[in-house]
Design a protein around this motif. Sequence first.
Motif, PDB file in Angstrom:
ATOM      1  N   ALA A  54      11.512   8.597   7.067  1.00  0.00           N
ATOM      2  CA  ALA A  54      11.132   9.468   7.797  1.00  0.00           C
ATOM      3  C   ALA A  54       9.969  10.429   7.203  1.00  0.00           C
ATOM      4  N   GLN A  55       9.937  10.349   5.858  1.00  0.00           N
ATOM      5  CA  GLN A  55       8.534  10.729   5.282  1.00  0.00           C
ATOM      6  C   GLN A  55       7.627   9.907   4.441  1.00  0.00           C
ATOM      7  N   PRO A  56       7.109   9.116   5.062  1.00  0.00           N
ATOM      8  CA  PRO A  56       6.188   8.085   4.614  1.00  0.00           C
ATOM      9  C   PRO A  56       5.295   8.686   3.529  1.00  0.00           C
ATOM     10  N   GLY A  57       4.981   7.962   2.512  1.00  0.00           N
ATOM     11  CA  GLY A  57       4.117   8.453   1.584  1.00  0.00           C
ATOM     12  C   GLY A  57       4.696   9.324   0.259  1.00  0.00           C
ATOM     13  N   THR A  58       5.833   9.945   0.652  1.00  0.00           N
ATOM     14  CA  THR A  58       6.460  11.069  -0.094  1.00  0.00           C
ATOM     15  C   THR A  58       7.611  10.299  -1.128  1.00  0.00           C
ATOM     16  N   TRP A  59       7.365  10.820  -2.351  1.00  0.00           N
ATOM     17  CA  TRP A  59       8.411  10.241  -3.339  1.00  0.00           C
ATOM     18  C   TRP A  59       9.642  11.003  -3.052  1.00  0.00           C
ATOM     19  N   ALA A  91      10.538  -6.635   2.384  1.00  0.00           N
ATOM     20  CA  ALA A  91      10.078  -6.625   1.048  1.00  0.00           C
ATOM     21  C   ALA A  91       8.788  -5.950   0.793  1.00  0.00           C
ATOM     22  N   GLY A  92       8.710  -5.085  -0.073  1.00  0.00           N
ATOM     23  CA  GLY A  92       7.126  -4.571  -0.022  1.00  0.00           C
ATOM     24  C   GLY A  92       6.900  -3.146   0.592  1.00  0.00           C
ATOM     25  N   SER A  93       8.105  -2.909   1.554  1.00  0.00           N
ATOM     26  CA  SER A  93       7.896  -1.654   2.176  1.00  0.00           C
ATOM     27  C   SER A  93       8.078  -0.440   1.418  1.00  0.00           C
ATOM     28  N   PHE A  94       8.641  -0.436   0.095  1.00  0.00           N
ATOM     29  CA  PHE A  94       8.780   0.711  -0.639  1.00  0.00           C
ATOM     30  C   PHE A  94       8.386   0.425  -1.981  1.00  0.00           C
ATOM     31  N   GLU A  95       7.603   1.539  -2.621  1.00  0.00           N
ATOM     32  CA  GLU A  95       7.155   1.354  -4.028  1.00  0.00           C
ATOM     33  C   GLU A  95       8.335   2.417  -4.682  1.00  0.00           C
ATOM     34  N   THR A  96       8.053   2.004  -6.065  1.00  0.00           N
ATOM     35  CA  THR A  96       9.417   2.652  -6.834  1.00  0.00           C
ATOM     36  C   THR A  96       8.667   2.892  -8.102  1.00  0.00           C
ATOM     37  N   ARG A  97       9.285   3.904  -8.812  1.00  0.00           N
ATOM     38  CA  ARG A  97       9.050   4.358 -10.209  1.00  0.00           C
ATOM     39  C   ARG A  97      10.247   4.893 -10.968  1.00  0.00           C
ATOM     40  N   VAL A 108      15.389   7.213 -10.914  1.00  0.00           N
ATOM     41  CA  VAL A 108      14.833   6.518  -9.837  1.00  0.00           C
ATOM     42  C   VAL A 108      14.309   6.899  -8.576  1.00  0.00           C
ATOM     43  N   GLU A 109      13.090   6.979  -8.305  1.00  0.00           N
ATOM     44  CA  GLU A 109      12.310   7.199  -7.308  1.00  0.00           C
ATOM     45  C   GLU A 109      11.669   6.377  -6.260  1.00  0.00           C
ATOM     46  N   ALA A 110      11.520   6.438  -5.101  1.00  0.00           N
ATOM     47  CA  ALA A 110      11.080   5.648  -4.162  1.00  0.00           C
ATOM     48  C   ALA A 110      10.285   6.296  -3.096  1.00  0.00           C
ATOM     49  N   ARG A 111       9.088   5.486  -2.231  1.00  0.00           N
ATOM     50  CA  ARG A 111       8.615   6.084  -1.371  1.00  0.00           C
ATOM     51  C   ARG A 111       8.051   4.921  -0.611  1.00  0.00           C
ATOM     52  N   TYR A 112       8.412   5.158   0.674  1.00  0.00           N
ATOM     53  CA  TYR A 112       8.046   4.224   1.972  1.00  0.00           C
ATOM     54  C   TYR A 112       6.632   4.312   2.167  1.00  0.00           C
ATOM     55  N   MET A 113       6.054   3.038   2.307  1.00  0.00           N
ATOM     56  CA  MET A 113       4.554   2.809   2.522  1.00  0.00           C
ATOM     57  C   MET A 113       4.570   1.956   3.870  1.00  0.00           C
ATOM     58  N   PRO A 114       4.514   2.523   5.030  1.00  0.00           N
ATOM     59  CA  PRO A 114       4.433   1.827   6.450  1.00  0.00           C
ATOM     60  C   PRO A 114       3.612   0.961   6.268  1.00  0.00           C
ATOM     61  N   PRO A 115       3.887  -0.311   6.890  1.00  0.00           N
ATOM     62  CA  PRO A 115       2.749  -1.347   7.049  1.00  0.00           C
ATOM     63  C   PRO A 115       1.713  -1.025   8.038  1.00  0.00           C
ATOM     64  N   ARG A 116       0.486  -1.470   7.613  1.00  0.00           N
ATOM     65  CA  ARG A 116      -0.747  -1.132   8.483  1.00  0.00           C
ATOM     66  C   ARG A 116      -0.667  -2.031   9.780  1.00  0.00           C
ATOM     67  N   SER A 117      -1.114  -1.724  10.616  1.00  0.00           N
ATOM     68  CA  SER A 117      -0.951  -2.463  12.017  1.00  0.00           C
ATOM     69  C   SER A 117      -2.236  -3.185  12.057  1.00  0.00           C
TER      70      SER A 117
END
Length: 140
Positions: A54-59, A91-97, A108-117
């Motif tokens: 619901a909050q793409p790009g936000t950790w 797989a690959g939709s989320f980045e983690t740190r 553990v934190e993650a952020r959603y990186m929506p796929p590019r169309s």
Amino acid sequence: MAVGSVRAGQKDTSGGVQPSGAASTDRPTPTVSGPPADKPPRTCHREVADRLRAQPGTWGLVGIYPHATSAHKLARCIRNAYGRCAVYGPAGSFETRTVKLLGGSRRVEARYMPPRSDDDLWAEALAALTEDRAGGDGSG
């Protein structure tokens, strides 16, 4: 004292089973046990994934883990979206740190990186092609 009853301060060793004919008031009240007080509550990964989508790009916080090994293992599980972390797919939709906290535990934190169309990718490729031609290579 009736069979199956427990005095105050004594542990019930009967397993809560009473012989037939025993009074129902002698039965100990069942209790629901949760995680021990020193353990954090379990993470509901479906809720976390939905919140992050619901909050793409936000950790956002996934959880706090007492050991680096478990934190890094979970981070890899989220990135690859397998096992209990399949809700983070594809797989690959989320980045983690992982972030080391005082005392050695890990956040553990993650952020959603929506796929590019495909449209976005084509527009970007066309823009790059147009820039190359506009820059002029002398073959015009």
